[in-house]
Design a protein around this motif. Structure first.
Motif, PDB file in Angstrom:
ATOM      1  N   LEU A  34     -46.726 -21.981  12.218  1.00 42.90           N
ATOM      2  CA  LEU A  34     -46.626 -22.114  14.156  1.00 42.90           C
ATOM      3  C   LEU A  34     -45.143 -22.120  15.174  1.00 42.90           C
ATOM      4  CD1 LEU A  34     -49.960 -24.627  14.496  1.00 42.90           C
ATOM      5  CD2 LEU A  34     -49.538 -22.009  15.462  1.00 42.90           C
ATOM      6  N   LEU A  35     -44.828 -23.313  13.715  1.00 44.16           N
ATOM      7  CA  LEU A  35     -43.197 -23.049  13.667  1.00 44.16           C
ATOM      8  C   LEU A  35     -42.381 -21.520  14.292  1.00 44.16           C
ATOM      9  CD1 LEU A  35     -41.705 -26.468  12.761  1.00 44.16           C
ATOM     10  CD2 LEU A  35     -42.615 -25.832  15.314  1.00 44.16           C
ATOM     11  N   ALA A  36     -42.823 -20.874  12.589  1.00 42.85           N
ATOM     12  CA  ALA A  36     -42.282 -19.793  12.156  1.00 42.85           C
ATOM     13  C   ALA A  36     -42.677 -18.838  13.605  1.00 42.85           C
ATOM     14  CB  ALA A  36     -42.799 -18.979  11.544  1.00 42.85           C
ATOM     15  N   GLN A  37     -44.010 -18.550  14.730  1.00 43.12           N
ATOM     16  CA  GLN A  37     -44.301 -17.685  15.508  1.00 43.12           C
ATOM     17  C   GLN A  37     -43.385 -18.269  16.412  1.00 43.12           C
ATOM     18  OE1 GLN A  37     -48.224 -17.890  16.113  1.00 43.12           O
ATOM     19  NE2 GLN A  37     -48.956 -18.056  13.403  1.00 43.12           N
ATOM     20  N   LEU A  38     -43.201 -19.584  16.542  1.00 41.11           N
ATOM     21  CA  LEU A  38     -42.641 -19.856  18.562  1.00 41.11           C
ATOM     22  C   LEU A  38     -40.867 -19.335  17.798  1.00 41.11           C
ATOM     23  CD1 LEU A  38     -43.787 -23.030  18.986  1.00 41.11           C
ATOM     24  CD2 LEU A  38     -44.242 -21.184  20.219  1.00 41.11           C
ATOM     25  N   GLN A  39     -39.989 -19.569  16.908  1.00 45.46           N
ATOM     26  CA  GLN A  39     -38.792 -19.460  16.830  1.00 45.46           C
ATOM     27  C   GLN A  39     -38.591 -18.021  16.372  1.00 45.46           C
ATOM     28  OE1 GLN A  39     -38.337 -21.676  13.136  1.00 45.46           O
ATOM     29  NE2 GLN A  39     -37.699 -23.143  14.008  1.00 45.46           N
ATOM     30  N   ALA A  40     -39.676 -17.314  16.309  1.00 44.61           N
ATOM     31  CA  ALA A  40     -39.424 -15.921  15.961  1.00 44.61           C
ATOM     32  C   ALA A  40     -39.301 -15.274  17.808  1.00 44.61           C
ATOM     33  CB  ALA A  40     -40.706 -14.867  15.682  1.00 44.61           C
ATOM     34  N   LEU A  41     -40.206 -15.822  18.551  1.00 43.55           N
ATOM     35  CA  LEU A  41     -39.811 -15.719  19.730  1.00 43.55           C
ATOM     36  C   LEU A  41     -38.659 -15.813  20.728  1.00 43.55           C
ATOM     37  CD1 LEU A  41     -44.175 -15.930  20.615  1.00 43.55           C
ATOM     38  CD2 LEU A  41     -42.538 -13.977  21.252  1.00 43.55           C
ATOM     39  N   GLY A  42     -37.985 -16.854  20.079  1.00 39.88           N
ATOM     40  CA  GLY A  42     -37.239 -17.257  20.636  1.00 39.88           C
ATOM     41  C   GLY A  42     -36.736 -19.101  21.042  1.00 39.88           C
ATOM     42  N   VAL A  43     -38.296 -19.330  20.648  1.00 40.05           N
ATOM     43  CA  VAL A  43     -38.002 -20.952  21.694  1.00 40.05           C
ATOM     44  C   VAL A  43     -37.381 -21.741  20.204  1.00 40.05           C
ATOM     45  CG1 VAL A  43     -39.307 -22.694  21.208  1.00 40.05           C
ATOM     46  CG2 VAL A  43     -40.752 -20.236  21.955  1.00 40.05           C
ATOM     47  N   ASP A  44     -36.469 -22.460  20.405  1.00 44.85           N
ATOM     48  CA  ASP A  44     -36.025 -23.701  19.462  1.00 44.85           C
ATOM     49  C   ASP A  44     -36.728 -25.025  19.660  1.00 44.85           C
ATOM     50  OD1 ASP A  44     -34.405 -25.284  18.520  1.00 44.85           O
ATOM     51  OD2 ASP A  44     -32.596 -25.076  20.270  1.00 44.85           O
ATOM     52  N   CYS A  45     -36.831 -24.821  18.267  1.00 43.83           N
ATOM     53  CA  CYS A  45     -37.912 -25.854  18.157  1.00 43.83           C
ATOM     54  C   CYS A  45     -37.091 -27.162  16.732  1.00 43.83           C
ATOM     55  CB  CYS A  45     -38.914 -25.787  16.404  1.00 43.83           C
ATOM     56  SG  CYS A  45     -40.114 -24.312  17.630  1.00 43.83           S
ATOM     57  N   ALA A  46     -35.894 -27.538  16.930  1.00 44.57           N
ATOM     58  CA  ALA A  46     -34.931 -28.354  16.542  1.00 44.57           C
ATOM     59  C   ALA A  46     -35.292 -29.724  16.663  1.00 44.57           C
ATOM     60  CB  ALA A  46     -33.088 -28.111  16.417  1.00 44.57           C
ATOM     61  N   GLY A  47     -35.318 -30.432  15.910  1.00 46.45           N
ATOM     62  CA  GLY A  47     -36.047 -31.589  16.592  1.00 46.45           C
ATOM     63  C   GLY A  47     -37.392 -31.992  16.589  1.00 46.45           C
ATOM     64  N   SER A  48     -37.903 -31.454  16.131  1.00 44.73           N
ATOM     65  CA  SER A  48     -39.812 -30.847  16.600  1.00 44.73           C
ATOM     66  C   SER A  48     -40.029 -32.053  15.218  1.00 44.73           C
ATOM     67  CB  SER A  48     -40.550 -29.411  16.214  1.00 44.73           C
ATOM     68  OG  SER A  48     -39.777 -29.389  17.640  1.00 44.73           O
ATOM     69  N   LEU A  49     -40.637 -32.576  15.185  1.00 45.59           N
ATOM     70  CA  LEU A  49     -41.363 -33.387  14.026  1.00 45.59           C
ATOM     71  C   LEU A  49     -42.262 -32.917  12.875  1.00 45.59           C
ATOM     72  CD1 LEU A  49     -42.419 -36.867  14.159  1.00 45.59           C
ATOM     73  CD2 LEU A  49     -44.298 -35.639  12.970  1.00 45.59           C
ATOM     74  N   GLN A  50     -42.133 -33.156  11.452  1.00 41.83           N
ATOM     75  CA  GLN A  50     -42.826 -32.379  10.627  1.00 41.83           C
ATOM     76  C   GLN A  50     -42.766 -32.895   9.232  1.00 41.83           C
ATOM     77  OE1 GLN A  50     -41.397 -28.624   9.515  1.00 41.83           O
ATOM     78  NE2 GLN A  50     -39.570 -28.482  10.486  1.00 41.83           N
ATOM     79  N   ALA A  51     -44.456 -34.036   9.707  1.00 40.44           N
ATOM     80  CA  ALA A  51     -45.251 -34.536   9.158  1.00 40.44           C
ATOM     81  C   ALA A  51     -45.363 -34.132   7.552  1.00 40.44           C
ATOM     82  CB  ALA A  51     -46.082 -35.710   9.618  1.00 40.44           C
ATOM     83  N   VAL A  52     -44.656 -35.089   6.715  1.00 40.57           N
ATOM     84  CA  VAL A  52     -45.676 -34.895   5.279  1.00 40.57           C
ATOM     85  C   VAL A  52     -46.785 -35.447   4.941  1.00 40.57           C
ATOM     86  CG1 VAL A  52     -43.140 -34.708   4.496  1.00 40.57           C
ATOM     87  CG2 VAL A  52     -44.379 -36.509   4.549  1.00 40.57           C
ATOM     88  N   ASP A  53     -47.559 -36.605   5.807  1.00 40.70           N
ATOM     89  CA  ASP A  53     -48.560 -36.952   5.564  1.00 40.70           C
ATOM     90  C   ASP A  53     -49.720 -36.673   6.358  1.00 40.70           C
ATOM     91  OD1 ASP A  53     -47.211 -38.551   7.126  1.00 40.70           O
ATOM     92  OD2 ASP A  53     -47.659 -40.382   7.177  1.00 40.70           O
ATOM     93  N   ALA A  54     -49.491 -35.681   6.615  1.00 40.31           N
ATOM     94  CA  ALA A  54     -50.607 -35.711   7.954  1.00 40.31           C
ATOM     95  C   ALA A  54     -50.806 -34.099   8.194  1.00 40.31           C
ATOM     96  CB  ALA A  54     -50.404 -36.221   9.092  1.00 40.31           C
ATOM     97  N   ALA A  55     -51.610 -33.856   8.280  1.00 38.40           N
ATOM     98  CA  ALA A  55     -52.169 -31.685   8.531  1.00 38.40           C
ATOM     99  C   ALA A  55     -51.833 -32.025   9.908  1.00 38.40           C
ATOM    100  CB  ALA A  55     -54.080 -32.237   8.388  1.00 38.40           C
ATOM    101  N   THR A  56     -51.349 -30.571  10.540  1.00 35.20           N
ATOM    102  CA  THR A  56     -50.902 -30.302  11.877  1.00 35.20           C
ATOM    103  C   THR A  56     -52.848 -30.417  12.767  1.00 35.20           C
ATOM    104  OG1 THR A  56     -50.086 -28.972  10.991  1.00 35.20           O
ATOM    105  CG2 THR A  56     -50.613 -27.932  12.964  1.00 35.20           C
ATOM    106  N   GLY A  57     -52.183 -30.227  14.065  1.00 31.84           N
ATOM    107  CA  GLY A  57     -53.603 -30.619  14.369  1.00 31.84           C
ATOM    108  C   GLY A  57     -54.153 -29.375  14.807  1.00 31.84           C
ATOM    109  N   SER A  58     -55.663 -29.755  15.729  1.00 33.87           N
ATOM    110  CA  SER A  58     -56.459 -28.340  15.140  1.00 33.87           C
ATOM    111  C   SER A  58     -57.244 -28.874  17.038  1.00 33.87           C
ATOM    112  CB  SER A  58     -57.390 -28.503  14.185  1.00 33.87           C
ATOM    113  OG  SER A  58     -58.312 -28.478  14.465  1.00 33.87           O
ATOM    114  N   TYR A  59     -57.679 -27.750  17.691  1.00 35.23           N
ATOM    115  CA  TYR A  59     -58.616 -27.509  18.702  1.00 35.23           C
ATOM    116  C   TYR A  59     -59.942 -26.779  18.784  1.00 35.23           C
ATOM    117  CZ  TYR A  59     -60.318 -26.498  22.995  1.00 35.23           C
ATOM    118  OH  TYR A  59     -60.055 -26.539  24.452  1.00 35.23           O
ATOM    119  N   THR A  60     -61.143 -26.823  18.531  1.00 33.44           N
ATOM    120  CA  THR A  60     -62.369 -25.940  17.963  1.00 33.44           C
ATOM    121  C   THR A  60     -62.628 -25.899  19.680  1.00 33.44           C
ATOM    122  OG1 THR A  60     -61.699 -26.537  16.041  1.00 33.44           O
ATOM    123  CG2 THR A  60     -63.831 -25.497  16.970  1.00 33.44           C
ATOM    124  N   ALA A  61     -63.020 -25.042  20.052  1.00 33.89           N
ATOM    125  CA  ALA A  61     -63.897 -25.233  21.663  1.00 33.89           C
ATOM    126  C   ALA A  61     -64.814 -23.650  20.976  1.00 33.89           C
ATOM    127  CB  ALA A  61     -62.769 -23.812  22.359  1.00 33.89           C
TER     128      ALA A  61
END
Length: 361
Positions: free
Chosen positions: A125-152
């Motif tokens: 997810l971060l790589a996709q944003l950075q490829a579009l030019g979004v600066d993600c510096a400072g974002s939290l990357q947790a080693v003890d939790a999974a990335t969130g999900s949304y199921t519609a």
């Protein structure tokens, strides 16, 4: 590091625009000593200096949720308590993340402060944003939790029937996170925050906006999370929500135009400066004065609608993009927001790939 430098760094983190003289006065140091400490901290890479950025390139900073969206669309009428045949589409999601991608596709400078897991989904997810030019510096990357999900779960027409959100990681975007990412927010012209954030974080952003005279746009995410906003809206430049979320915020039904106007006046008394209400197929209501004006959406063939997920985020991004260029034209901002929402309604993706800088011309 010396005690003086520790104290100085803490002051700069809490207020990146603080002057050298203010630092000297608060620390009991000479201004030359403060200048020496700042030079050393800059050399060490611990601060980046004051952000003298041209207004046209000041970033829009988005703060809030990032997750993986899974969309299941029924092939026929949905029956609760039973298995239903469906198609599945998986894409990036999260309100703040979606808004950031929309803004990046419009060619605007954007910085996202969010939380993901240090797992494959989060890194992708971060790589996709950075490829579009979004600066993600400072974002939290947790080693003890999974990335969130949304199921519609969507009906065959693409309307939302049920959504399940696993967004606990966003709760880690707390006041400590705000302090750590103060340098990333310092140069922002606009801050766009979603109400997935903890209430204490939203309180901090409002106080920060008042202190720095930055423009803060808050966007609702659901009716239950309106309680995170609190009663004090001073420091909020603009609140974007739908009718149901507004009803949850004011604690009463809003069946007609008079009730909506009364709710808006109550929010103004609480300190809110401007309001945008998404009112479904009728369009949006907006105000920065006494009255709420209605702006109809552009014509759209119902057969062209794929599904609704992400349309509200696109609308908010369009509003933010237009206000970034002309902060006084709320009606024009809503018109751009409706155009972006219409494009998103016609896409299977949460963010339409049809967005481009040409839409801002």
């Amino acid at each position: 590091m010396s005690s003086s430098k520790d104290q100085l760094l803490a002051l700069v983190e809490s207020n990146p625009f603080i002057s050298q003289q203010e630092l000297a006065d608060q620390l009991g140091l000479s201004r030359s000593a403060v200048a020496g400490h700042l030079a050393q901290l800059t050399k060490e890479g611990r601060i980046l200096g004051r952000a003298y950025v041209l207004p046209q390139r000041q970033p829009i900073v988005c703060i809030g949720g990032t997750n993986l969206d899974r969309k299941l669309r029924g092939l026929g009428p949905l029956r609760m308590g039973s298995s239903n045949p469906a198609t599945q589409h998986e894409t990036a999601g999260g309100v703040a993340r979606n808004i950031a991608e929309n803004l990046a596709r419009l060619g605007l400078p954007v910085h996202l402060l969010t939380a993901v897991g240090r797992d494959a989904a989060g890194q992708s997810l971060l790589a996709q944003l950075q490829a579009l030019g979004v600066d993600c510096a400072g974002s939290l990357q947790a080693v003890d939790a999974a990335t969130g999900s949304y199921t519609a779960v969507l009906d065959p027409q693409g309307e939302l029937v049920l959504a399940l959100a696993h967004m606990e990681l966003t709760d880690r975007l707390d006041p400590a996170f705000l302090r750590q990412t103060a340098p990333q927010r310092a140069p922002a012209r606009w801050l766009v925050a979603d109400l997935n954030l903890p209430r204490e974080t939203l309180d901090g952003l409002r106080a920060e906006a008042r202190l720095r005279e930055q423009r803060l746009l808050l966007v609702a995410v659901s009716e239950p999370k309106m309680a995170r906003l609190g009663p004090d809206l001073r420091g909020v430049e603009l609140l974007v929500l739908n009718r149901g979320e507004l009803q949850a915020l004011v604690g009463r039904a809003l069946p007609d135009d008079g009730a909506l106007r009364g709710a808006w006046h109550a929010l103004r008394e609480a300190g809110l400066q401007r309001l945008v209400i998404s009112d479904g197929a009728r369009g949006v209501r907006h105000s920065d004065g006494d009255e709420l004006a209605l702006l109809a959406p552009p014509p759209l063939d119902p057969a062209a609608i794929r599904e609704v997920t992400g349309a509200g985020d696109a609308m908010t991004a369009g509003i933010a993009a237009a206000l970034h260029r002309d902060p006084d034209d709320l009606r024009g901002a809503c018109a751009l927001g409706l155009r972006l929402a219409a494009l998103t309604l016609q896409s299977d993706a949460t963010v339409s790939e049809a967005l481009s800088p040409a839409l801002l011309v």
